[in-house]
Design a protein around this motif. Sequence first.
Motif, PDB file in Angstrom:
ATOM      1  N   ASP A  13      49.802  29.586  39.575  1.00  0.00           N
ATOM      2  CA  ASP A  13      50.603  28.475  39.060  1.00  0.00           C
ATOM      3  C   ASP A  13      50.389  28.253  37.559  1.00  0.00           C
ATOM      4  N   GLY A  14      49.854  29.271  36.866  1.00  0.00           N
ATOM      5  CA  GLY A  14      49.799  29.262  35.413  1.00  0.00           C
ATOM      6  C   GLY A  14      48.630  28.540  34.776  1.00  0.00           C
ATOM      7  N   VAL A  15      47.694  28.020  35.579  1.00  0.00           N
ATOM      8  CA  VAL A  15      46.554  27.284  35.021  1.00  0.00           C
ATOM      9  C   VAL A  15      45.593  28.268  34.352  1.00  0.00           C
ATOM     10  N   MET A  16      45.140  27.899  33.167  1.00  0.00           N
ATOM     11  CA  MET A  16      44.178  28.730  32.448  1.00  0.00           C
ATOM     12  C   MET A  16      42.890  27.965  32.120  1.00  0.00           C
ATOM     13  N   PHE A  30      39.668  17.578  35.064  1.00  0.00           N
ATOM     14  CA  PHE A  30      39.747  18.864  35.755  1.00  0.00           C
ATOM     15  C   PHE A  30      38.440  19.147  36.488  1.00  0.00           C
ATOM     16  N   ARG A  31      38.549  19.410  37.804  1.00  0.00           N
ATOM     17  CA  ARG A  31      37.372  19.573  38.657  1.00  0.00           C
ATOM     18  C   ARG A  31      37.254  20.974  39.260  1.00  0.00           C
ATOM     19  N   HIS A  32      38.040  21.925  38.774  1.00  0.00           N
ATOM     20  CA  HIS A  32      38.058  23.249  39.407  1.00  0.00           C
ATOM     21  C   HIS A  32      37.446  24.333  38.534  1.00  0.00           C
ATOM     22  N   PRO A 155      44.845  35.370  42.405  1.00  0.00           N
ATOM     23  CA  PRO A 155      45.615  34.967  43.586  1.00  0.00           C
ATOM     24  C   PRO A 155      45.174  33.625  44.163  1.00  0.00           C
ATOM     25  N   LEU A 156      45.343  32.578  43.383  1.00  0.00           N
ATOM     26  CA  LEU A 156      45.079  31.229  43.867  1.00  0.00           C
ATOM     27  C   LEU A 156      45.915  30.257  43.050  1.00  0.00           C
ATOM     28  N   THR A 157      46.126  29.083  43.611  1.00  0.00           N
ATOM     29  CA  THR A 157      46.793  27.999  42.898  1.00  0.00           C
ATOM     30  C   THR A 157      45.839  26.812  42.852  1.00  0.00           C
ATOM     31  N   LEU A 158      45.912  26.050  41.778  1.00  0.00           N
ATOM     32  CA  LEU A 158      45.035  24.892  41.620  1.00  0.00           C
ATOM     33  C   LEU A 158      45.808  23.580  41.605  1.00  0.00           C
ATOM     34  N   GLY A 159      47.071  23.618  41.256  1.00  0.00           N
ATOM     35  CA  GLY A 159      47.890  22.413  41.285  1.00  0.00           C
ATOM     36  C   GLY A 159      47.657  21.460  40.133  1.00  0.00           C
TER      37      GLY A 159
END
Length: 196
Positions: A13-16, A30-32, A155-159
């Motif tokens: 989902d484009g998170v960097m 941000f907690r990930h 291959p993951l999404t964080l939202g």
Amino acid sequence: MGMLVVVENVTLDGVMQAPGGVDEDTRGGFRHGGWAHPYADRVMAETMGRGMSDDGVLLFGRRTYEQFHGFWSKQTDGNPYTEVLNRKRKYVASRTAVEPLPWENSFLLTGEATEAVAALKRDVEGDLVVLGSGELVRSLARAGLVDRYMLSIHPLTLGAGSKLFADGEQAYGRYELVEAIPTTTGVIIATYRPTA
């Protein structure tokens, strides 16, 4: 003339934001942080190692520079990245940093970042590689200065989290796939060239 290459870890989902560590970048709650670690493998290390050994220089925003300096300048475990990162010429685009910069072979870019980087591209031989530095990357992309994107797409999404292209910021862009390397953990290391 140098080529400006953006090297980023991104999610589907484009998170960097904060791929490397829990406390790397907690802006916006941000907690990930540290999401990229479970996906590291031999293929990724070899591919990134090839790019690190090339001639050229590194370019950072202040925040990423400070994080890299805080970690890599202190490593003594023989990791080949350590020697390369310490040896390479590093440029820092910042409105708040002051010289002398603490990491060897580091130079502060003065003035407007996009103008300073455009001038640097004209003077540098080889690649001018940007690691992380999301705010800087977005400003360089808006100015049409990015020649290639090397994205490790996980291959993951964080939202949630800061994205490579913020919503509405890069409204339209076309890219040509130059190379795609799959890893054993499902990451695709994809190199793109802007075409429009």
